[in-house]
Scaffold this motif. Structure first.
Motif, PDB file in Angstrom:
ATOM      1  N   ARG A 105       0.765   4.028  -2.945  1.00 33.70           N
ATOM      2  CA  ARG A 105       0.476   5.448  -2.681  1.00 33.70           C
ATOM      3  C   ARG A 105       1.619   6.344  -3.167  1.00 33.70           C
ATOM      4  O   ARG A 105       1.369   7.432  -3.695  1.00 33.70           O
ATOM      5  CB  ARG A 105       0.214   5.662  -1.193  1.00 33.70           C
ATOM      6  N   VAL A 109     -10.000  -1.110  -1.007  1.00 35.10           N
ATOM      7  CA  VAL A 109      -9.517  -2.393  -1.510  1.00 35.10           C
ATOM      8  C   VAL A 109     -10.714  -3.164  -2.042  1.00 35.10           C
ATOM      9  O   VAL A 109     -11.736  -3.282  -1.368  1.00 35.10           O
ATOM     10  CB  VAL A 109      -8.818  -3.202  -0.398  1.00 35.10           C
ATOM     11  N   TYR A 148      -5.832  -2.251  -4.871  1.00 35.05           N
ATOM     12  CA  TYR A 148      -5.812  -1.137  -3.919  1.00 35.05           C
ATOM     13  C   TYR A 148      -5.984   0.134  -4.741  1.00 35.05           C
ATOM     14  O   TYR A 148      -5.119   0.504  -5.522  1.00 35.05           O
ATOM     15  CB  TYR A 148      -4.484  -1.114  -3.160  1.00 35.05           C
ATOM     16  N   LYS A 193       0.825  -1.206   0.000  1.00 33.09           N
ATOM     17  CA  LYS A 193       0.000   0.000   0.000  1.00 33.09           C
ATOM     18  C   LYS A 193       0.861   1.259   0.000  1.00 33.09           C
ATOM     19  O   LYS A 193       0.529   2.246  -0.666  1.00 33.09           O
ATOM     20  CB  LYS A 193      -0.933  -0.001   1.213  1.00 33.09           C
TER      21      LYS A 193
END
Length: 264
Positions: free
Chosen positions: A50, A133, A142, A46
């Motif tokens: 990001r 998600v 994601y 994640k």
């Protein structure tokens, strides 16, 4: 209850207790380790997703902040160029337009992969993106969604990142752990059985000796010589045997003496 039955019951109890302790410790420890590994991996995926998303988002915002010459480059054209350069190979991106406060979900201005890799979202803004998600066709994604200004218009930029590998790895770890768990329990059953048999063997000998003493055989010797509680019990039993034998002999001698006095 026969003494043999009692010994077997204690042996099985000891075996079951050992099995429960090993099973719980190994099972709980293994599941905890797998869960920790999964949490660390999903957190890392994640974070990487990001970072990639925010890098592209910053590039689009910089285009909007430049002069009119660069503003003529639409966000869609910039994303196409990034995709052609291979900078979007690890992500799925989608650009949508917002009109009158409504996002045009069915008419994306650009997307580099299948449009069904994305999901509608809500509650996102220009200051903070909304992360979700979701699963699609055995894949887990994601997705991050946020608003971005383009001149006087408002755009919605989405990035979806495939994190299925983390879930596949956890599934494989669970499958392997179940196989190892069954193997460990099988070995533990054999080991605990022989361990319980070895530990209860001195008790079996003591039981046989006590039965012989109860039948009047005071010549029997206690065949247990250890430095633990069982050894202490065997010595106490041996001492009790001698005391009991001496008492019986004294009583027998007194009876003989009394009988002789009566005869005289």
């Amino acid at each position: 209850i026969p003494s043999g039955g009692t010994k077997m019951k204690f042996r099985w109890k000891l075996m079951m207790i050992t099995m429960l302790i090993v099973s719980f410790s190994f099972g709980f420890g293994g599941m905890l380790l797998i869960q920790y590994s999964y949490q660390a991996s999903i957190k890392q995926e994640k974070r990487a997703a990001r970072n990639s998303y925010e890098m592209i988002l910053r590039m689009l915002k910089e285009i909007n902040e430049m002069d009119d010459t660069y503003q003529n480059q639409t966000f869609a054209s910039v994303l196409k160029r990034l995709n052609w350069q291979g900078l979007l190979r690890d992500s799925s991106v989608r650009l949508l337009k917002e009109q009158h406060g409504e996002v045009q979900w069915k008419q994306p201005l650009y997307y580099n992969r299948k449009n069904d890799n994305f999901r509608r979202s809500n509650g996102f803004s220009t200051k903070q993106g909304k992360a979700v998600v979701f699963q699609n066709k055995n894949k887990v994604y994601y997705q991050i969604t946020s608003k971005i200004s383009y001149g006087k218009e408002t755009m919605v930029f989405q990035g979806a990142y495939d994190i299925s590998e983390v879930y596949a790895t956890r599934h494989q770890q669970l499958v392997s752990f179940r196989k190892i768990f069954v193997l460990v329990i099988g070995i533990e059953i054999v080991v605990s059985y022989f361990l319980a048999m070895i530990l209860t063997r001195p008790l079996q000998k003591l039981s046989q000796v006590s039965k012989q003493i109860a039948d009047g055989d005071y010549s029997v010797r206690v065949p247990v010589h250890t430095e633990d509680e069982i050894g202490e019990l065997s010595r106490s039993l041996d001492k009790m045997k001698h005391v009991l034998f001496d008492n019986i002999r004294e009583m027998a001698e007194k009876n003989i003496s009394i009988k002789n006095e009566k005869e005289e």
